[in-house]
Design an enzyme around this catalytic site. Sequence first.
Site, mmCIF file in Angstrom:
data_model
loop_
_atom_site.group_PDB
_atom_site.id
_atom_site.type_symbol
_atom_site.label_atom_id
_atom_site.label_comp_id
_atom_site.label_asym_id
_atom_site.label_seq_id
_atom_site.Cartn_x
_atom_site.Cartn_y
_atom_site.Cartn_z
ATOM 1 N N GLU B 50 60.366 152.760 50.061
ATOM 2 C CA GLU B 50 61.037 152.622 51.359
ATOM 3 C C GLU B 50 61.950 151.411 51.297
ATOM 4 O O GLU B 50 61.512 150.321 50.915
ATOM 5 C CB GLU B 50 60.013 152.390 52.473
ATOM 6 C CG GLU B 50 59.489 153.652 53.093
ATOM 7 C CD GLU B 50 58.547 153.338 54.248
ATOM 8 O OE1 GLU B 50 58.836 152.395 55.015
ATOM 9 O OE2 GLU B 50 57.523 154.022 54.341
ATOM 10 N N ASP B 61 58.047 145.584 64.410
ATOM 11 C CA ASP B 61 57.691 144.773 63.245
ATOM 12 C C ASP B 61 57.074 143.440 63.614
ATOM 13 O O ASP B 61 57.466 142.792 64.572
ATOM 14 C CB ASP B 61 58.927 144.534 62.379
ATOM 15 C CG ASP B 61 59.319 145.788 61.624
ATOM 16 O OD1 ASP B 61 58.454 146.318 60.904
ATOM 17 O OD2 ASP B 61 60.457 146.249 61.782
#
Lengths: 396, 270
Positions: B50, B61
């Site tokens: 990724e 995040d």
Amino acid sequence: MNPSILRTDGPGRFGGYGGQFVPETLVPCLQELDEARLAAAADPSFAAELALLSADYAGRPTPLYRARRLEQAWAPRARLYLKREDLNHTGSHKINNCLGQILLAVRMGKTRIVAETGAGQHGVATATVCALAGLECVVYMGQVDVARQAPNVARMRLLGAQVVTVTAGSATLKDATSEAIRDWVTNVKGTHYIIGSTVGPHPYPTLVRDFQAVIGREARAQILAKEGRLPDRVIACVGGGSNALGIFSGFLDDPVGLFGVEAAGSGLGHSQALGRGRPGVLHGSYSYLMQDDEGQVIPAHSVAAGLDYPGVGPEHSHLKDSARADYRGVDDAAALAACAEVSRLEGIIPALESSHALAFCKEQLAKEDPHAAPLVIVNLSGRGDKDLAGLTEATP
Amino acid sequence: MSTLLTRTVNGLRDAGRTAVVPFLTAGYPDLQTSRRLLAAAAAAGCRLVEIGVPFSDPVADGPAIQLASRRALDAGMTLAGAVDLAGHAARELGLVPVLMGYLNPVLAYGPERFGAACAGAGVAGVIVPDLPLEEAAGLRALLLEHGVSLVDLVAPTTGPGRLAAYGRAATGFLYLVSTTGVTGAGVGQDIAGYAARVRTHCALPLYVGFGIGDAASAVRVAADADGVIIGSALQRLVAGAATPDAAVAAVGGFLQEVTAAVAGVHRDSG
């Protein structure tokens, strides 16, 4: 303008703006909130409970006050009214939304509340309703705002809230909002997020507008009672846009000019998502946004912490595109001057946010045909006590 | 629909291999080191990788990826730069790259142009953490026209009805967010029960991510997953390294340890 990959239909859409652009974790609880909102809207006991608190706790209805000394100074033929949201308990319109949302949170069985705040007005209102309901309260606030709105930080702590200082990014409202969302993603089960403006994912823009619509309902009835006619125009400041939508919503279907005033800031930057941004996705909705060519969000700047936000509520984006409302900018210096002038002429210290709307009102009246006799309402969304430290520095 | 991603993940599953998928923020700590980190991942035996597209406001995040995103943006990384980096990974390193990034940079770049660029670079899939099911149909269809999968995330809060809808819409693999929380905050409890619940609604390979911080937790998750995704732990290794060489050595060593550990896991289900 809407990119072809985005839906234009569905709930929570305002002419293609809005939507629910959030991590999957949050979608089920947004659906739960939407169901709770619709159930409450259909339940007369909810409206009754909110009306009672609005009257006995918050002090509604707020007055519609005719500011004759401002009329004399700015345009002797004009009739100028101030909707006195500054007289609400906690000092701004923010309490309207917080009372509604805390009742919903209790109905949903939530035990913990998170919120973001810029100027601290929403944080104080949230801390207040949490004290009233006996719920735990965590307020995220950017480090820059913690410093420039110190009295509100002290008030929140006195009310029993935990104030978390956010140092990420520009350390203002944008980053406080991101951090509140992260908390909510983490503690989603028992926590409700009381968002402070008509921003964020559906159903928040609709939910917050509906709780603020009391401003417009009252103002409309009050101006008809006092003047026997509708105003020519209604003016409100716009950060996320909740006080503006609150008062606009009372006049949307009337032949009344609606003016939203964004912060044009200073040489350091601005906060004009509608005036100088273009549509994009931030904090869950598709709306006008201050961003660079790469789609990175540009930090906002305003002397008014509550306007210091690079996005804006999606309904405002629709009102702009459909030309139902006009959006203009007022810079830091003009807002500070209006704050000082209104304080001295009327004995009312307006919040720096509201001072943007007052400054625009003055500017517009100055440009007008001197024979015109416009009837104007300015939404005085909050009081300026919180800004005293900055004001005494800026005022000679 | 058969996409490069579908073929890749099905191939790994058929071979009985649990994928170890590193997440690396493009351009962190700088572009040159990003390339070397990807090479280290390939050398450690990773097949899928990724590549994170940095965004100014990454609400899903935690601190490690927030910091990496900030630094990468400061160093000039863009969506186009991340697609280029993915192309490098595919062409030069034989990796199968999946991009992970927030929606707004894609809108700014132009979704159609983005789809074409992904296909041209050999990007197999795209993960957009702020694009849940109801909002995703347009981008999903556009990417599929280019042979690229939109990879969906499901969360512990996702109920049966939504899981079934994801099961019908998704291609490639389904990304299980291990916990209610942001990236890097720790793995959720009872991954076995969670994965079993998802499998009743979705036949796709399940890759688990968020909070897998070491080989031990990777091994624990691998018992119930077709793939494990490791992000924050790698960005923390980069952040803690004094030099680019040290970062590459740390990430390479960590991934070798995890791939070796996971290769030893026996799975009964799948």
